[in-house]
Each structure stands twice: as structure tokens, then as C-alpha cells.
Design a protein around this motif. Structure first.
Motif, PDB file in Angstrom:
ATOM      1  N   PHE A  94      50.490   9.893 -64.970  1.00  0.00           N
ATOM      2  CA  PHE A  94      49.039   9.915 -64.118  1.00  0.00           C
ATOM      3  C   PHE A  94      49.307   8.781 -63.160  1.00  0.00           C
ATOM      4  CE2 PHE A  94      47.612  12.401 -67.979  1.00  0.00           C
ATOM      5  CZ  PHE A  94      46.693  12.952 -66.656  1.00  0.00           C
ATOM      6  N   GLU A  95      48.404   8.455 -61.974  1.00  0.00           N
ATOM      7  CA  GLU A  95      48.424   7.040 -61.338  1.00  0.00           C
ATOM      8  C   GLU A  95      47.412   6.131 -62.561  1.00  0.00           C
ATOM      9  OE1 GLU A  95      45.444   7.831 -58.336  1.00  0.00           O
ATOM     10  OE2 GLU A  95      44.550   9.330 -58.898  1.00  0.00           O
ATOM     11  N   LEU A  96      48.121   5.063 -62.803  1.00  0.00           N
ATOM     12  CA  LEU A  96      47.114   4.412 -63.441  1.00  0.00           C
ATOM     13  C   LEU A  96      45.689   3.750 -62.503  1.00  0.00           C
ATOM     14  CD1 LEU A  96      47.142   2.409 -65.921  1.00  0.00           C
ATOM     15  CD2 LEU A  96      48.601   0.617 -64.829  1.00  0.00           C
ATOM     16  N   MET A  97      44.982   3.604 -63.583  1.00  0.00           N
ATOM     17  CA  MET A  97      43.307   3.212 -62.865  1.00  0.00           C
ATOM     18  C   MET A  97      43.468   1.999 -63.882  1.00  0.00           C
ATOM     19  SD  MET A  97      42.397   4.800 -60.902  1.00  0.00           S
ATOM     20  CE  MET A  97      40.788   4.447 -60.298  1.00  0.00           C
ATOM     21  N   GLU A  98      42.628   1.229 -63.875  1.00  0.00           N
ATOM     22  CA  GLU A  98      42.428   0.111 -64.655  1.00  0.00           C
ATOM     23  C   GLU A  98      41.602  -0.260 -65.733  1.00  0.00           C
ATOM     24  OE1 GLU A  98      42.424  -3.938 -62.417  1.00  0.00           O
ATOM     25  OE2 GLU A  98      42.651  -2.938 -60.713  1.00  0.00           O
ATOM     26  N   SER A  99      40.517   0.949 -65.600  1.00  0.00           N
ATOM     27  CA  SER A  99      39.070   1.084 -66.116  1.00  0.00           C
ATOM     28  C   SER A  99      38.952   2.502 -66.498  1.00  0.00           C
ATOM     29  CB  SER A  99      38.196  -0.294 -66.541  1.00  0.00           C
ATOM     30  OG  SER A  99      37.983  -0.287 -67.602  1.00  0.00           O
ATOM     31  N   ASP A 100      37.823   2.270 -66.849  1.00  0.00           N
ATOM     32  CA  ASP A 100      36.474   3.248 -66.976  1.00  0.00           C
ATOM     33  C   ASP A 100      35.228   2.701 -66.128  1.00  0.00           C
ATOM     34  OD1 ASP A 100      35.017   3.398 -69.578  1.00  0.00           O
ATOM     35  OD2 ASP A 100      37.493   4.233 -70.368  1.00  0.00           O
ATOM     36  N   LEU A 101      34.413   3.711 -66.349  1.00  0.00           N
ATOM     37  CA  LEU A 101      32.902   3.140 -65.562  1.00  0.00           C
ATOM     38  C   LEU A 101      32.417   2.895 -66.876  1.00  0.00           C
ATOM     39  CD1 LEU A 101      31.394   3.319 -62.909  1.00  0.00           C
ATOM     40  CD2 LEU A 101      30.083   5.388 -64.064  1.00  0.00           C
ATOM     41  N   HIS A 102      32.231   3.304 -68.048  1.00  0.00           N
ATOM     42  CA  HIS A 102      32.162   2.749 -70.010  1.00  0.00           C
ATOM     43  C   HIS A 102      32.151   1.328 -69.489  1.00  0.00           C
ATOM     44  CE1 HIS A 102      30.401   2.921 -73.770  1.00  0.00           C
ATOM     45  NE2 HIS A 102      31.301   2.333 -73.864  1.00  0.00           N
ATOM     46  N   ALA A 147      38.224   3.688 -63.188  1.00  0.00           N
ATOM     47  CA  ALA A 147      37.349   2.064 -62.367  1.00  0.00           C
ATOM     48  C   ALA A 147      38.540   1.825 -61.750  1.00  0.00           C
ATOM     49  CB  ALA A 147      36.297   2.085 -62.908  1.00  0.00           C
ATOM     50  N   ASN A 148      39.032   1.150 -61.011  1.00  0.00           N
ATOM     51  CA  ASN A 148      40.083   0.387 -60.569  1.00  0.00           C
ATOM     52  C   ASN A 148      38.449  -1.248 -59.862  1.00  0.00           C
ATOM     53  OD1 ASN A 148      41.760   1.447 -60.700  1.00  0.00           O
ATOM     54  ND2 ASN A 148      42.201   1.474 -59.037  1.00  0.00           N
ATOM     55  N   ALA A 149      38.926  -2.328 -59.999  1.00  0.00           N
ATOM     56  CA  ALA A 149      38.960  -2.913 -59.686  1.00  0.00           C
ATOM     57  C   ALA A 149      37.995  -3.010 -58.542  1.00  0.00           C
ATOM     58  CB  ALA A 149      39.387  -4.753 -59.861  1.00  0.00           C
ATOM     59  N   ASP A 150      38.441  -2.036 -57.418  1.00  0.00           N
ATOM     60  CA  ASP A 150      38.526  -2.123 -55.942  1.00  0.00           C
ATOM     61  C   ASP A 150      37.254  -1.362 -55.950  1.00  0.00           C
ATOM     62  OD1 ASP A 150      39.319  -0.188 -55.776  1.00  0.00           O
ATOM     63  OD2 ASP A 150      41.290  -0.660 -54.620  1.00  0.00           O
ATOM     64  N   CYS A 151      36.734  -1.054 -56.927  1.00  0.00           N
ATOM     65  CA  CYS A 151      35.551  -0.591 -56.769  1.00  0.00           C
ATOM     66  C   CYS A 151      35.433   1.348 -57.015  1.00  0.00           C
ATOM     67  CB  CYS A 151      34.299  -0.625 -56.356  1.00  0.00           C
ATOM     68  SG  CYS A 151      33.373  -2.295 -56.028  1.00  0.00           S
ATOM     69  N   LYS A 152      37.590   1.502 -56.318  1.00  0.00           N
ATOM     70  CA  LYS A 152      37.478   3.430 -56.765  1.00  0.00           C
ATOM     71  C   LYS A 152      37.030   3.894 -57.610  1.00  0.00           C
ATOM     72  CE  LYS A 152      38.771   6.448 -54.134  1.00  0.00           C
ATOM     73  NZ  LYS A 152      37.858   7.647 -54.947  1.00  0.00           N
ATOM     74  N   LEU A 153      36.637   4.864 -57.934  1.00  0.00           N
ATOM     75  CA  LEU A 153      36.758   5.455 -59.175  1.00  0.00           C
ATOM     76  C   LEU A 153      36.968   7.094 -59.047  1.00  0.00           C
ATOM     77  CD1 LEU A 153      32.457   5.389 -59.386  1.00  0.00           C
ATOM     78  CD2 LEU A 153      34.137   3.836 -60.384  1.00  0.00           C
ATOM     79  N   LYS A 154      37.278   7.506 -60.334  1.00  0.00           N
ATOM     80  CA  LYS A 154      38.241   8.956 -60.304  1.00  0.00           C
ATOM     81  C   LYS A 154      37.499   9.768 -61.394  1.00  0.00           C
ATOM     82  CE  LYS A 154      42.450   7.799 -57.260  1.00  0.00           C
ATOM     83  NZ  LYS A 154      42.163   8.237 -56.356  1.00  0.00           N
ATOM     84  N   ILE A 155      37.707  10.748 -61.200  1.00  0.00           N
ATOM     85  CA  ILE A 155      36.945  11.797 -62.350  1.00  0.00           C
ATOM     86  C   ILE A 155      38.129  12.165 -62.833  1.00  0.00           C
ATOM     87  CG2 ILE A 155      35.629  14.458 -63.036  1.00  0.00           C
ATOM     88  CD1 ILE A 155      33.938  13.774 -60.425  1.00  0.00           C
TER      89      ILE A 155
END
Length: 542
Positions: A94-102, A147-155
Motif C-alpha cells: 500500500f501507499e504509506l500513511m503516517e497514522s490513523d484518525l484514532h 491520516a498524514n501530517a498534512d491532514c490528508k485522510l484515506k478510507i
């Protein structure tokens, strides 16, 4: 780390650290050495242990291939398994995301109204695309939103998602586990309606938005009854009209027997929130699903007037029934294996083309096989140059060709024993050669065969007794005559050692290899980055 085991394509990725573990397996961050991109690799173990788990995995990778959208996590690659019919693990890149919304909600207590607005906009924009494809996610919660630090979210996590077709028997279709309880729509808590709608996802998004505003879950029910109690504490007892439309008799009786509750004003529950945000939240958290807006209607709400852009809110083409035909019938473990392999080929275009044309290359060698042959060659270079006669390392991969050797006494096979028997048989064959050079059906081994450890000569060699019986000779003659590919009067002698492919040889399962993790270091704790506190909400860039 024993991460890639026998997957030769794993050499492309440099593992950095473990970022998640679960019942499915493990997720690691890694560097793609071909592209230089940071990726997340999800290893899913023993996927065929239970058909239901394998079906969930198939559903998820298929949906993520079909649903390509900026607000939905993307599968970049799936590693090719070492054997088409015997693999049991898969590696999804997958593309790497830094965290999640939780984690974002837990770690950031200084989020601004602009953050809330942009977060909700992205979620609804992604949901519009999902719903126009006739897909219900059914398990939306903060942990399933990356979530990423630039506020981008992905389901992410479409394992419980379903494609809704008009002729689907929904009474059966929707009876399995749906959604985490805290984010579960009230109609799912009591099986209120026989046919569910996309409104179940709108409810979940409303719960997530409320959690963003307050920093804690809105409806943390301890069980289904408690869940309904705290929902009605905020929204009030449903109207008689709503209760009358509920088809589940027990749920209808329970709600009718409940003491009358008045709704609590949302301005009282969320005193510091934007009034426009409150009006939209109240619409999304309507008890009756028909009163909730669709994702498209929610995007047109005045709350988004400064950032909404219809051109950046695409719809999807509805997914065809053909893609999810497996959901409509009983399928076996082998059916699922073949379907998952077919999905993996979508990320290997050349092999997919050959698969669809029915011209799969017989000379194709899996990456794991190539790696192993390289190791064997290096071993031979190092040892045979010094006069050593030791056998090279044993084959360990399912994808390598199996030696066509059958022992008459069922002894365990190894490269060393094959080499030794080849040598003995060569000597005996040379002795018999002078006595009966025209013997029909005898297996002849070319000079020098014993000097190549592990080389299989002829269509089938039988050891334990190097001579061939009269019955075996007759069988060999009959087999060759019946084979339409070799004419009876062919110039190839019946007893020749002309190599033929033996279609009955199956891949054998060997020990898996281990990769050297000395360079990767021990796993490090994963810490979510704090999000920036200032945002240019009008431009939509963070």
C-alpha cells in the motif's frame, strides 16, 4: 525478520519497521528500491485456513482495485506468490500513511474548526464515490481512516464492505456481523429494516465527526440494548411513525415499551461548535435512515460552501455483478485460491495477458526460483573451483522444477542421494551396454550426467534397481505408440533418453528461507506525527 520467506520479489523492498500487528498478520513500513517510494507492506498469513477469511481478503483487494480515488487507500502492488496452487500468504503493498484518525484524535487537542471541516469534506467525498459504485463500506470508524501530517485522510479496510445489487436477497445478505458497535446505525442494532441503505455509512461518518469535535466517542455502548439507550438519550424516542415502519417485532416492542425521552439540543451537547456543523451533524444522525442525507447531498450543505468543488467530487461507475459473482454462490477453498491469484495477476500485466489468452509461458520462472538458482551458482563457483564435490544447497521453493525421480523403495530423496545413485547407475549401464546395446526401453544416461548434481535425465528414472523389467519395457512401448505426439515410426528410438516433460510432477513444499534482518534493526514504536495547527481552508491545500 522472517517476513518475505520464499517470495523472491521481496528483494525489491527494504523493510524498515513494524507499524502494525493483528490477527491477520503484520504490517511493515519499507522502501521500494525501484521507485524510491515509502510503502506499507501488509503480510496476511494462512489466508486459506478459513474460507470466510479468504473471501474477505478477496473482497478487499478486488474493491481496492476497482475503487481508485484520492480519499481511498491505494494498493500499489501485490507480490507474485512462489506457486500458483500452493501459496498460503500474500503480501499487499500500500501507499504509506503516517497514522490513523484514532491516533490523530488522541494525540491532538488543538485541532481547529478548519481541520474539522476539511476532515469531514474528505470523508464525505470518498463516501460519495464508494456509494455511487453501489458499495456499502459498513465498518467506518476512526481506526479505518488513515491520516498524514498534512491532514490528508484515506478510507481503508473494505473487508466487511458489500456490493449492493437490486436482485440481492438482502434478508440473507445482511445478516452477518456489521460494523463496530459504537459506530453502528440504530437500524443495525435491532435488525429494524429488512433492506439496508447507504445511510448506515452516513450514520458512522456522523459518529466520527462528533468524536472529532469532542475528542471522545459519542455512543460508547456496552451492548446492543445499552447502545440503543444512549442513542435515544441524545436523539429522543423515535416517533410512532418511525417505530411502525420497523419490521422486527421484538425491536418494535422494545422501542414502544421505552419511556418517552425528549431529544437533547445539539447546541447543548456541542456548545462550542460551528452552528452550520451542528445542523449537518443533526441531519447525519437522524434515527430514521430515510431522514439522513446522501453523501452527495451532504457535500452540498452550506457548511462546505468555502471549500466544496463539484469538479473534485467524482462519482464512480457502478460495479458489475460479474466482478462479485463469487458472493452469490458457495465456493471452495480452491475456487478462492484461483480468484485471489487472478487478482494478484492484475499487478503483473504480462502474466495476466498470458493467463487470459491461455498461453501461460511454460518457461516462466518465479522470482524465488531465480534467487535460489543464483545461490546455487554462487555455491558451485566457490566450492567446485577448490575441487570440492559436495552437493549444492537443496531446493527450498515450490516454484522450482521437481526432479522427475521415483525410488522403487520409497526412500527419502535428496540431491546427494540422487547424485550417488546416478553415478552407480551410470557404471552399471556402461557394463550392460556392451552386452545388449540395442535393448528397448532401457534408460540411458549421457556421459557426464553424474558430474551435474541434481540433473534429471529422461522422462523418468527408476532407482533401487537400475535394470528395466520386460513388463516395464512393454509398458514403455505401449505408452509411446499411444502418444499421438510421437509417431510409431519416429526417428526417435523408443528407449532413447530424449527428455520429455512429465505432467504428473507436482511441486513439493520445502522449508522456507529466512532473510537477514541484521540491517533492519529491532522494531520501533510507531508515533503519530502531530498535525499542523494552521490551515489554508479556502485553497484546500494543507
Amino acid at each position: 525478520m522472517d517476513f518475505f520467506t520464499e517470495y523472491g520479489e521481496g528483494n525489491r523492498y527494504k523493510i524498515e519497521e513494524v507499524i502494525g500487528k493483528g490477527s491477520y498478520g503484520v504490517v511493515c513500513s519499507a522502501l521500494d528500491t525501484h521507485t524510491g517510494d515509502k510503502v506499507a507492506i501488509k503480510k496476511i498469513n494462512d489466508i486459506f485456513e478459513h474460507v470466510s477469511d479468504a473471501t474477505r481478503i478477496l473482497r478487499e483487494i478486488k474493491l481496492l482495485r476497482l475503487l481508485r480515488h484520492p480519499d481511498i487507500v491505494e494498493i500499489k502492488h501485490i507480490l507474485l506468490p512462489p506457486s500458483r496452487r500452493e501459496f498460503k500468504d500474500i503480501y499487499v503493498v500500500f501507499e504509506l500513511m503516517e497514522s490513523d484518525l484514532h491516533q490523530v484524535i488522541k494525540a491532538n487537542d488543538d485541532l481547529t474548526p478548519e481541520h474539522y471541516q476539511f476532515f469531514l469534506y474528505q470523508l464525505l467525498r470518498g463516501l460519495k464515490y464508494i456509494h455511487t459504485a453501489n458499495v456499502f463500506h459498513r465498518d467506518l470508524k476512526p481506526k479505518n481512516i488513515l491520516a498524514n501530517a498534512d491532514c490528508k485522510l484515506k478510507i481503508c479496510d473494505f473487508g466487511l464492505a458489500r456490493v449492493a445489487f437490486s436482485d440481492t436477497p438482502t434478508a440473507i445478505f445482511w445478516t452477518d456481523y456489521i460494523a463496530t458497535r459504537w459506530y453502528r446505525a440504530p437500524e443495525l442494532c435491532g435488525s429494524f429494516f429488512s433492506k439496508y441503505t447507504p445511510a448506515i455509512d452516513i450514520w458512522s461518518i456522523g459518529c466520527i465527526f462528533a468524536e472529532l469535535l469532542t475528542g471522545k466517542p459519542l455512543f460508547p455502548g456496552k451492548n446492543v440494548v445499552h447502545q440503543l439507550d444512549i442513542i435515544t438519550d441524545l436523539l429522543g424516542t423515535p416517533s410512532p411513525e418511525t417505530i411502525s415502519r420497523i419490521r422486527n417485532e421484538k425491536a418494535r416492542r422494545y422501542l414502544n415499551s421505552m419511556r418517552r425521552k425528549k431529544p437533547i439540543p445539539f447546541t447543548q451537547k456541542f456548545p462550542n461548535a460551528d452552528p452550520l456543523a451542528m445542523r449537518l451533524l443533526e441531519r447525519m444522525l437522524a434515527f430514521d435512515p430515510k431522514d439522513r442525507p446522501s453523501a452527495e447531498e451532504a457535500l452540498a450543505d452550506p457548511y462546505f460552501k468555502n471549500i466544496a468543488n463539484v469538479d473534485r467530487e467524482p462519482s464512480a461507475q457502478p460495479i458489475t455483478k460479474l466482478e462479485f459473482e463469487f458472493e452469490r454462490r458457495r465456493i471452495t477453498k480452491e475456487d478462492i485460491r484461483e480468484l485471489i491469484y487472478r487478482e494478484i495477476l492484475e499487478y503483473h500485466p504480462k502474466m495476466l495477458r498470458e493467463f487470459l489468452e491461455g498461453t501461460e509461458s511454460t518457461g516462466f520462472m518465479y522470482p524465488s526460483a531465480v534467487d535460489h538458482f543464483k545461490k546455487q551458482f554462487a555455491y558451485l563457483e566457490e566450492h567446485y573451483a577448490k575441487g570440492s564435490t559436495a552437493a549444492p544447497p537443496e531446493r527450498q521453493h515450490n516454484s522450482l522444477p521437481r526432479p522427475c525421480v521415483v525410488y522403487s523403495d520409497n526412500r527419502p530423496q535428496s540431491t546427494a542421494s540422487v547424485t550417488e545413485d546416478l553415478s552407480r547407475c551410470l557404471i552399471r549401464d556402461n557394463n550392460l551396454k556392451s552386452q545388449d546395446s540395442a535393448s528397448v526401453g532401457a534408460s540411458r544416461i549421457p556421459q557426464g550426467a553424474a558430474a551435474r548434481p541434481g540433473k534429471a535425465v529422461g522422462s523418468m528414472l527408476r532407482y533401487g534397481n537400475c535394470s528395466t523389467s520386460a513388463a516395464e519395457q512393454q509398458y514403455e512401448q505401449r505408452r509411446v505408440v499411444r502418444n499421438p505426439a510421437i509417431a510409431p515410426n519416429s526417428s526417435v528410438p523408443l528407449g532413447s533418453s530424449y527428455p520429455r516433460r512429465n505432467q504428473t510432477c507436482k511441486s513439493e513444499t520445502g522449508d522456507v528461507e529466512r532473510i537477514d534482518s541484521s540491517q533492519t534493526g529491532p522494531p520501533k514504536p510507531y508515533v503519530a506525527n502531530k498535525l499542523p495547527a494552521t490551515v489554508d481552508g479556502r485553497s484546500g491545500h494543507w
